[in-house]
Design an enzyme around this catalytic site. Structure first.
Site, mmCIF file in Angstrom:
data_model
loop_
_atom_site.group_PDB
_atom_site.id
_atom_site.type_symbol
_atom_site.label_atom_id
_atom_site.label_comp_id
_atom_site.label_asym_id
_atom_site.label_seq_id
_atom_site.Cartn_x
_atom_site.Cartn_y
_atom_site.Cartn_z
ATOM 1 N N THR A 18 0.811 -1.213 0.000
ATOM 2 C CA THR A 18 0.000 0.000 0.000
ATOM 3 C C THR A 18 0.848 1.268 0.000
ATOM 4 O O THR A 18 0.323 2.369 -0.202
ATOM 5 C CB THR A 18 -0.936 0.035 1.226
ATOM 6 O OG1 THR A 18 -0.144 -0.046 2.421
ATOM 7 C CG2 THR A 18 -1.932 -1.115 1.176
ATOM 8 N N GLY A 20 5.345 2.835 -0.191
ATOM 9 C CA GLY A 20 6.772 2.585 -0.229
ATOM 10 C C GLY A 20 7.235 1.643 -1.317
ATOM 11 O O GLY A 20 6.755 1.669 -2.456
ATOM 12 N N ILE A 21 8.195 0.791 -0.970
ATOM 13 C CA ILE A 21 8.784 -0.141 -1.934
ATOM 14 C C ILE A 21 7.736 -1.085 -2.489
ATOM 15 O O ILE A 21 7.702 -1.356 -3.697
ATOM 16 C CB ILE A 21 9.933 -0.926 -1.269
ATOM 17 C CG1 ILE A 21 11.103 0.007 -0.946
ATOM 18 C CG2 ILE A 21 10.412 -2.051 -2.179
ATOM 19 C CD1 ILE A 21 12.217 -0.643 -0.147
ATOM 20 N N GLY A 22 6.852 -1.586 -1.650
ATOM 21 C CA GLY A 22 5.820 -2.519 -2.108
ATOM 22 C C GLY A 22 4.918 -1.902 -3.156
ATOM 23 O O GLY A 22 4.590 -2.539 -4.155
ATOM 24 N N SER A 143 17.454 -6.645 2.920
ATOM 25 C CA SER A 143 18.012 -5.322 3.181
ATOM 26 C C SER A 143 19.514 -5.422 3.359
ATOM 27 O O SER A 143 20.045 -6.490 3.713
ATOM 28 C CB SER A 143 17.381 -4.752 4.461
ATOM 29 O OG SER A 143 18.095 -3.643 4.949
ATOM 30 N N TYR A 156 15.716 -5.835 13.561
ATOM 31 C CA TYR A 156 15.370 -5.715 12.135
ATOM 32 C C TYR A 156 16.429 -6.392 11.277
ATOM 33 O O TYR A 156 16.115 -7.182 10.381
ATOM 34 C CB TYR A 156 15.249 -4.242 11.762
ATOM 35 C CG TYR A 156 15.102 -3.993 10.273
ATOM 36 C CD1 TYR A 156 13.893 -4.214 9.628
ATOM 37 C CD2 TYR A 156 16.186 -3.537 9.511
ATOM 38 C CE1 TYR A 156 13.758 -3.997 8.262
ATOM 39 C CE2 TYR A 156 16.057 -3.310 8.155
ATOM 40 C CZ TYR A 156 14.850 -3.547 7.528
ATOM 41 O OH TYR A 156 14.726 -3.327 6.176
#
Length: 266
Positions: A18, A20-22, A143, A156
């Site tokens: 929904t 950003g990168i996606g 990442s 993360y």
């Protein structure tokens, strides 16, 4: 010979798409002709993203899938709406700066559930069908933090390290079937969430241009690009890996990190 990426007739699910990168990945896959399922936790956010995608890519075939794929119930809803897909991009991820000694067990579990197990569950569900059909693409958005664990958010980084092993393992499970499984090592990328993250680490009174320069100088000095990567630049690589052109690339951790990781191999 011209490079032509044509995903017409393919169904793609991009989790966490929904923003950003996606969202950038969903748009690029749609431009290539794929029917794209936009996913987020709420119906409102998915509807907004799907509407924006239809405007950005006229004629795009968009499926709205509102479900929290970090839960069993949400995964079951996705599978009910989309029993089969040809392309699965596990883009969902969360991050936040936190001193290493202050990360609780609960937070460690949350990062593993969202950043790792959500993709594992969907891969386990969709991979057999891809293998049976003899074609499919599974990708995990990892990442640079998977390789260069950031001191300010080791939970993360470790979750992204896990994705490198997960993708390699599933690639072995799909060996010889025509299905490829890869991870994409994305470098520091310019998204709304990253803007918030940057301002956690630098002076909030700085303009965005000044804050970005300060962040790269003080916290990501090894970047050869010396700027944040735009989401579309990540999406370009993901779209290539989703295409027939990348048929010989599997079990790989492919970098689009702006030279951030100071190594020849990941």
């Amino acid at each position: 010979m011209a490079v032509n990426i044509d995903l017409t007739g393919r169904i793609a699910l991009v989790t966490g798409s929904t923003q950003g990168i996606g969202a950038a990945i969903a748009a690029q896959l749609a431009r290539a002709g794929a029917r794209v399922a936009v996913n987020g936790r709420t119906a409102a956010s998915v509807e907004r993203a799907a509407t924006a995608l239809r405007v950005e890519v006229p004629g795009a075939e968009v499926v709205e899938v509102a479900a929290d794929v970090a839960s069993d119930e949400g995964t079951a809803r996705v599978l009910d709406l989309l029993p089969d897909v040809d392309i699965l991009v596990n883009s969902l991820g969360i991050f936040r700066a936190r001193p290493a000694l202050e990360i609780s067990d609960e937070e460690w579990r949350r990062y593993f559930e969202v950043n790792v197990l959500a993709g594992v569950r969907l891969t386990r569900a969709y991979l057999p069908g891809m293998m049976e059909r003899g074609w499919g693409r599974v990708q995990y958005i990892a990442s640079d933090s998977a390789v260069v664990i950031p001191a300010e958010m080791i939970h993360y980084g470790v979750s992204k390290t896990a994705l490198l092993g997960v993708s390699r393992g599933f690639a072995k499970a799909a060996a010889g079937t025509g299905v490829t499984v890869n991870s994409v090592i994305a470098g520091p990328t310019h998204t709304g969430g990253v803007e918030d993250f940057v301002y956690q680490l630098v002076d909030r009174d700085l303009s965005w241009a000044e804050a970005q320069r300060a962040f790269m100088r003080e916290h990501r000095p090894q970047s050869l690009l010396q700027r944040l990567i735009e989401p579309e630049e990540i999406a370009n690589l993901v779209t290539y890996l989703a295409s027939p052109l990348a048929s010989a690339t599997t079990g790989a951790a492919v970098r689009v990190d702006g030279g951030y990781v100071d190594a020849i191999l990941p």
